[in-house]
Scaffold this motif. Structure first.
Motif, PDB file in Angstrom:
ATOM      1  N   VAL A 256       0.841  -1.193   0.000  1.00 40.71           N
ATOM      2  CA  VAL A 256       0.000   0.000   0.000  1.00 40.71           C
ATOM      3  C   VAL A 256       0.883   1.253   0.000  1.00 40.71           C
ATOM      4  O   VAL A 256       1.878   1.328   0.723  1.00 40.71           O
ATOM      5  N   PHE A 257       0.493   2.211  -0.826  1.00 40.41           N
ATOM      6  CA  PHE A 257       1.220   3.474  -0.911  1.00 40.41           C
ATOM      7  C   PHE A 257       0.254   4.641  -0.810  1.00 40.41           C
ATOM      8  O   PHE A 257      -0.919   4.515  -1.152  1.00 40.41           O
ATOM      9  N   MET A 258       0.781   5.787  -0.375  1.00 38.95           N
ATOM     10  CA  MET A 258      -0.030   7.002  -0.469  1.00 38.95           C
ATOM     11  C   MET A 258       0.639   7.990  -1.427  1.00 38.95           C
ATOM     12  O   MET A 258       1.859   7.978  -1.607  1.00 38.95           O
ATOM     13  N   ARG A 259      -0.208   8.806  -2.035  1.00 38.36           N
ATOM     14  CA  ARG A 259       0.288   9.774  -3.013  1.00 38.36           C
ATOM     15  C   ARG A 259       0.737  11.032  -2.276  1.00 38.36           C
ATOM     16  O   ARG A 259      -0.056  11.693  -1.622  1.00 38.36           O
ATOM     17  N   THR A 260       2.014  11.352  -2.405  1.00 40.49           N
ATOM     18  CA  THR A 260       2.526  12.543  -1.731  1.00 40.49           C
ATOM     19  C   THR A 260       3.123  13.501  -2.752  1.00 40.49           C
ATOM     20  O   THR A 260       3.222  13.174  -3.937  1.00 40.49           O
ATOM     21  N   THR A 261       3.523  14.666  -2.280  1.00 42.47           N
ATOM     22  CA  THR A 261       4.158  15.658  -3.156  1.00 42.47           C
ATOM     23  C   THR A 261       5.441  15.109  -3.767  1.00 42.47           C
ATOM     24  O   THR A 261       5.851  15.553  -4.829  1.00 42.47           O
ATOM     25  N   GLY A 262       6.071  14.150  -3.086  1.00 37.79           N
ATOM     26  CA  GLY A 262       7.317  13.594  -3.593  1.00 37.79           C
ATOM     27  C   GLY A 262       7.131  12.264  -4.300  1.00 37.79           C
ATOM     28  O   GLY A 262       8.105  11.576  -4.561  1.00 37.79           O
ATOM     29  N   GLY A 263       5.878  11.866  -4.558  1.00 38.96           N
ATOM     30  CA  GLY A 263       5.626  10.584  -5.216  1.00 38.96           C
ATOM     31  C   GLY A 263       4.966   9.614  -4.252  1.00 38.96           C
ATOM     32  O   GLY A 263       4.325  10.022  -3.283  1.00 38.96           O
ATOM     33  N   LEU A 264       5.131   8.307  -4.494  1.00 35.96           N
ATOM     34  CA  LEU A 264       4.461   7.306  -3.668  1.00 35.96           C
ATOM     35  C   LEU A 264       5.266   7.005  -2.416  1.00 35.96           C
ATOM     36  O   LEU A 264       6.490   6.934  -2.452  1.00 35.96           O
ATOM     37  N   SER A 265       4.549   6.807  -1.303  1.00 38.94           N
ATOM     38  CA  SER A 265       5.217   6.564  -0.029  1.00 38.94           C
ATOM     39  C   SER A 265       4.512   5.394   0.681  1.00 38.94           C
ATOM     40  O   SER A 265       3.283   5.349   0.751  1.00 38.94           O
ATOM     41  N   ARG A 266       5.294   4.446   1.222  1.00 39.06           N
ATOM     42  CA  ARG A 266       4.755   3.214   1.813  1.00 39.06           C
ATOM     43  C   ARG A 266       3.846   3.475   3.004  1.00 39.06           C
ATOM     44  O   ARG A 266       4.098   4.364   3.806  1.00 39.06           O
ATOM     45  N   VAL A 267       2.821   2.648   3.145  1.00 33.81           N
ATOM     46  CA  VAL A 267       1.936   2.673   4.305  1.00 33.81           C
ATOM     47  C   VAL A 267       1.908   1.281   4.909  1.00 33.81           C
ATOM     48  O   VAL A 267       1.749   0.294   4.190  1.00 33.81           O
ATOM     49  N   ASP A 268       2.061   1.193   6.256  1.00 31.89           N
ATOM     50  CA  ASP A 268       2.128  -0.114   6.900  1.00 31.89           C
ATOM     51  C   ASP A 268       0.900  -0.441   7.744  1.00 31.89           C
ATOM     52  O   ASP A 268       0.518  -1.592   7.867  1.00 31.89           O
ATOM     53  N   VAL A 269       0.327   0.598   8.369  1.00 30.92           N
ATOM     54  CA  VAL A 269      -0.806   0.371   9.265  1.00 30.92           C
ATOM     55  C   VAL A 269      -1.900   1.366   8.933  1.00 30.92           C
ATOM     56  O   VAL A 269      -1.630   2.560   8.773  1.00 30.92           O
ATOM     57  N   ILE A 270      -3.126   0.878   8.807  1.00 31.69           N
ATOM     58  CA  ILE A 270      -4.254   1.777   8.553  1.00 31.69           C
ATOM     59  C   ILE A 270      -5.262   1.652   9.685  1.00 31.69           C
ATOM     60  O   ILE A 270      -5.795   0.570   9.946  1.00 31.69           O
ATOM     61  N   TYR A 271      -5.456   2.754  10.410  1.00 31.56           N
ATOM     62  CA  TYR A 271      -6.602   2.806  11.320  1.00 31.56           C
ATOM     63  C   TYR A 271      -7.755   3.293  10.458  1.00 31.56           C
ATOM     64  O   TYR A 271      -7.819   4.444  10.065  1.00 31.56           O
ATOM     65  N   ARG A 272      -8.645   2.380  10.128  1.00 32.13           N
ATOM     66  CA  ARG A 272      -9.665   2.727   9.140  1.00 32.13           C
ATOM     67  C   ARG A 272     -10.975   3.048   9.851  1.00 32.13           C
ATOM     68  O   ARG A 272     -11.379   2.342  10.768  1.00 32.13           O
ATOM     69  N   ARG A 273     -11.621   4.110   9.423  1.00 30.67           N
ATOM     70  CA  ARG A 273     -12.931   4.464   9.947  1.00 30.67           C
ATOM     71  C   ARG A 273     -13.962   4.270   8.841  1.00 30.67           C
ATOM     72  O   ARG A 273     -14.869   5.065   8.673  1.00 30.67           O
ATOM     73  N   ILE A 274     -13.750   3.212   8.084  1.00 28.07           N
ATOM     74  CA  ILE A 274     -14.651   2.827   7.002  1.00 28.07           C
ATOM     75  C   ILE A 274     -15.062   1.380   7.256  1.00 28.07           C
ATOM     76  O   ILE A 274     -14.225   0.568   7.626  1.00 28.07           O
ATOM     77  N   ASP A 275     -16.328   1.081   7.086  1.00 29.67           N
ATOM     78  CA  ASP A 275     -16.808  -0.283   7.315  1.00 29.67           C
ATOM     79  C   ASP A 275     -16.184  -1.273   6.329  1.00 29.67           C
ATOM     80  O   ASP A 275     -15.842  -0.910   5.206  1.00 29.67           O
ATOM     81  N   ASP A 276     -16.118  -2.527   6.757  1.00 31.78           N
ATOM     82  CA  ASP A 276     -15.606  -3.606   5.907  1.00 31.78           C
ATOM     83  C   ASP A 276     -16.143  -3.523   4.475  1.00 31.78           C
ATOM     84  O   ASP A 276     -15.389  -3.628   3.504  1.00 31.78           O
TER      85      ASP A 276
END
Lengths: 329, 474
Positions: free
Chosen positions: B260-280
């Motif tokens: 998983v990556f997020m889009r940043t000003t410097g390009g893609l950046s790794r994501v390891d943990v998501i505290y999600r507030r979205i239902d399954d």
């Protein structure tokens, strides 16, 4: 952990700064028009303000004529009008709401309170006697925002994109102000140099907060060429186009090197070219060959720079830029 | 001076959180020294401040969105340290059992084979996610954040009403209410041994680091929100700020090569943990709702590959199902070989013929709840229902009995509440928040929700509820 900023946040903070700057400039223009720009018969020309924002057609579709009251309502409290002050601050607040994890609580609270106050204004509070203090308080709220931001916003990438947005908007606003006023103020050759004419040029300087600085520089000698040169090119005047462009260039190169951002080279080159142009400009030649065309080309370059920043940093694909321009109107 | 604030206060026979608590004596005496006008004045300025701070939830009416503050009552609800110790140990026990249950039903399913819980109740539950079978989670923690709804009956006994093991909300109000009280009532707080709640964000981020995928090094945590138009957006902001992590939306993330990556000003950046507030259901259009725009395509691939931690885990909804809830005492005994510290409210599972008959026979004295709904929707409160409402409820029960449970109408405890210039009794519940990484920590106190309408038992913010600050005192 590497310092990162979400592309979407960079976009939001850039536009947050632009909207507040836009609202401040609009308040300045309305204020000065209300107070200082009476013509020789004591009438005010409110139509020029509509031309400034290219809003004339839209305005006349819903209003019979451009009276002081109708134009002020349109630009201050009309939430249906996307170029009104209340709309600009609404957009700023919406961006701030998205950015709450990034910005300081003080920044958010001030914008939230400011917007709620504007949204609650009624026509009664826009009566002629109230206008001067209303505009003063709007300007002051925008400046409070700028001051709170300066004093509380963490100086990471977000700060740079905020500042870049603010200076691009300011440069753009100064060109628009100059564009409309210049043509409006030269209705006939015989008017030039008359007392009314001077008061109009003074009003133009006041609306850009440049009156006193101009006086210090030029004493009593107000000419269209000097005023235009001052607003466009003066290196020390914080609202001059030259100063703003130079700041944007400096901020961009700093954020790129400090935060190791590879994108944005096209925008940087564009800014370099523009800065060189402004640094070597002969104002009388510009006036001879047509100020409007010149200002227009600067506005187009600022739009191009915004587009390049949007694709380099804000996550836009080149095709999506059309939509962004529509959103951020 | 017209003496005490509580002189004309009458709890009407309900258990009163203020009058029947020895721990609240000091605060009660200090409050008594205030005039009702002074109290109202402080309450009014607190509410203005909440609005200005934008501590709001969003309601939609017509085409407009309106920001409302959660109505805040300034008279605190007080718990003694003994009461708190009881609640805290009960919650830790319960969450431990819930995590063991989830690990079991997504692996060996021994609890089903041993006949403790009917298999169809778990495997046929729409919140059971077959995709989770065989996935091993760090520390076997499925529920990282839990908000347990607890009520108190007329004898003062604490009873668990609901386990919110999906994406419980409300913790931001706990902390903001406390900030408000610290500013508005410094005189009440002096020397009472109030337990602080400042460190929720720090506890949460530590727990999220504990469940990060192995080899993530210094893990990148983000909070995934449906966006600014979500009713709980303020809370998402609050949590992201308290943890110092980016608040992202689905469109900020993408999955490449099961990472998983997020889009940043410097390009893609790794994501390891998501505290999600979205239902399954909305998390990953590839795995669940195909038309979800809120989620991230491929997220479950990254999850299954062990490159991502999700908090809470996918598939926890089966544990806070209202039908599974009825089995919780047996689940606790099964896994922990202990008696439950906190009791359930007596619950009749209408899928069982005997319970259905009992429910239909006693409809006017029972509370009937659909098992799948949250937020207080679809509840019929027998003693308050009209004949028509009871008839409707009967018809629904007969049409789909397994969608319902029923419970006796608990005479919820009350707390003195400032209403229209008077101090009146209003019913309250309590939602403590527990954070679990390798072990469980419970935020002292929790959200006390108060039903502001006279006689109402429904405390949900979507249904006219408010909140109080909850003080655990020495």
């Amino acid at each position: 952990m590497p310092d990162v900023l979400l592309a979407r946040y960079a976009d939001c903070i850039f536009w947050l700064a632009r909207y507040v700057e836009r609202a401040e400039n609009l308040a300045r223009i309305l204020d000065v028009n209300e107070t200082f720009s009476r013509d020789s018969r004591g009438g005010q020309n409110w139509r020029s303000i509509l031309q400034l924002n290219s809003d004339e057609e839209r305005f006349l579709a819903t209003h019979r004529s451009a009276t002081a009251q109708s134009v002020v309502n349109f630009y201050v409290i009309d939430s249906e009008n996307p170029t009104s002050i209340v709309s600009a601050i609404r957009f700023a607040r919406e961006n701030a709401r998205t950015l709450r994890p990034l910005i300081s609580t003080e920044m958010w609270v001030q914008l939230n309170v400011f917007y709620n106050r504007l949204a609650g204004l009624g026509e009664g509070e826009l009566s002629p006697g109230n206008l001067a203090s209303l505009f003063a308080s709007i300007k002051e709220a925008c400046q409070t925002h700028t001051g709170i931001t300066e004093g509380t916003f963490f100086r990471d990438q977000g700060w740079y994109f905020y500042e870049i947005g603010r200076y691009i908007e300011r440069a753009d606003q100064t060109t628009r102000l100059l564009d409309i006023k210049y043509h409006l103020l030269l209705p006939s050759p015989s008017d030039v140099g008359s007392p009314v004419d001077v008061s109009q040029w003074n009003a133009l300087l006041r609306s850009a907060a440049g009156y006193h600085a101009f006086r210090r520089l030029h004493g009593g000698s107000t000419t269209p060429q000097r005023v235009t040169g001052f607003l466009l090119l003066n290196r020390a005047f914080p609202r001059s186009v030259h100063h703003c462009v130079r700041e944007v260039g400096r901020l961009l190169s700093e954020v790129k090197s400090r935060h190791s951002l590879r994108g944005g080279n096209d925008a940087a080159e564009e800014l370099d070219r523009l800065e060189v142009l402004l640094g070597t400009l002969d104002i009388s030649a510009v006036l001879r060959s047509g100020l409007h065309e010149f200002l227009d080309s600067i506005q187009r370059q600022l739009i191009a720079i915004t587009r390049e920043l949007s694709t380099a940093f804000f996550g836009y694909t080149p095709e999506a830029h059309q939509a962004q321009t529509a959103n951020s109107q | 001076m017209d003496s005490s604030l509580f002189d004309r206060y009458d709890p009407l026979g309900f258990y009163c959180e203020m009058l029947q608590s020895a721990a609240s004596r000091t605060v009660r005496e200090r409050l008594s020294g205030l005039s009702i006008d002074a109290l109202m004045q402080r309450a009014a300025s607190a509410n203005v401040e909440l609005f200005n701070l934008g501590i709001t939830f969003t309601v939609y009416s017509d085409a407009k969105t309106i920001d409302r503050i959660l109505p805040f009552d300034v008279i605190p609800r007080i718990l003694s340290s003994e009461e708190w110790q009881h609640i805290e140990s009960g919650i830790i026990q319960r969450i431990t059992a819930i995590n063991l249950l989830l690990d079991d039903i997504y692996h060996n399913q021994s609890i089903l084979r041993d006949g403790v819980v009917p298999p169809e109740l778990i495997l046929g539950n729409h919140n059971y996610r077959p995709l989770m079978r065989g996935i091993d989670l760090p520390h076997k923690t499925y529920v990282n954040i839990c908000g347990t709804d607890i009520v108190r009956d007329e004898r003062g006994t604490f009873l668990v009403l609901e386990d919110n093991a999906r994406t419980p909300s409300g913790v931001s109000y706990v902390v903001e209410n406390r900030h408000m009280m610290l500013r508005a009532f410094p005189d009440l707080l002096d020397q009472i041994g109030l337990r602080p709640i400042e460190n929720y964000g720090a506890r949460l981020i530590s727990a999220l680091h504990e469940v990060a995928p192995a080899g993530a090094g210094d893990p990148r945590v983000v909070l995934l929100s449906p966006g600014t138009y979500n009713a709980a957006y303020f809370e998402h902001v609050f949590l992201a700020r308290e943890m110092g992590v980016p608040l992202v939306e689905g469109r900020d993330l993408l999955v490449e090569n099961d990472r998983v990556f997020m889009r940043t000003t410097g390009g893609l950046s790794r994501v390891d943990v998501i505290y999600r507030r979205i239902d399954d259901d909305y998390l990953d259009p590839e795995a669940f709702h195909p038309d979800s725009l809120l989620g991230v395509p491929g997220l479950m691939r990254a999850y299954r590959a062990g490159n991502l931690a999700l908090a809470n885990a996918v598939g926890t909804g089966v544990a806070d199902d209202k039908a599974v809830y009825a089995y919780m005492p047996r689940i606790i005994r099964y896994y922990l070989m202990q008696e439950p510290i906190l009791q359930n409210v007596e619950t009749h599972i209408c899928r069982e013929p005997e319970a259905l008959r009992y429910t239909l026979d006693n409809l006017a004295s029972l509370v009937v709840k659909p098992v799948g709904e949250a937020g207080g929707y679809g509840i019929t409160v027998g003693p308050k229902a009209s004949r028509q409402e009871l008839d409707d409820c009967r018809a629904k029960l007969l049409a789909d009995p397994s969608n319902y449970i029923s419970q006796p109408c608990i005479k919820l405890s009350v707390a003195p509440t400032l209403v229209d210039g008077r101090v009146e009794p209003r019913h309250v519940d309590l939602r403590p928040f527990a954070v679990t990484g390798s072990s469980t920590w419970v935020l002292p106190g929790g959200l006390t929700r108060v039903a502001l309408r006279r006689g109402s038992l429904v405390v949900n913010s979507s249904q006219g509820g408010g909140s109080k600050d909850t003080w655990v005192v020495a």
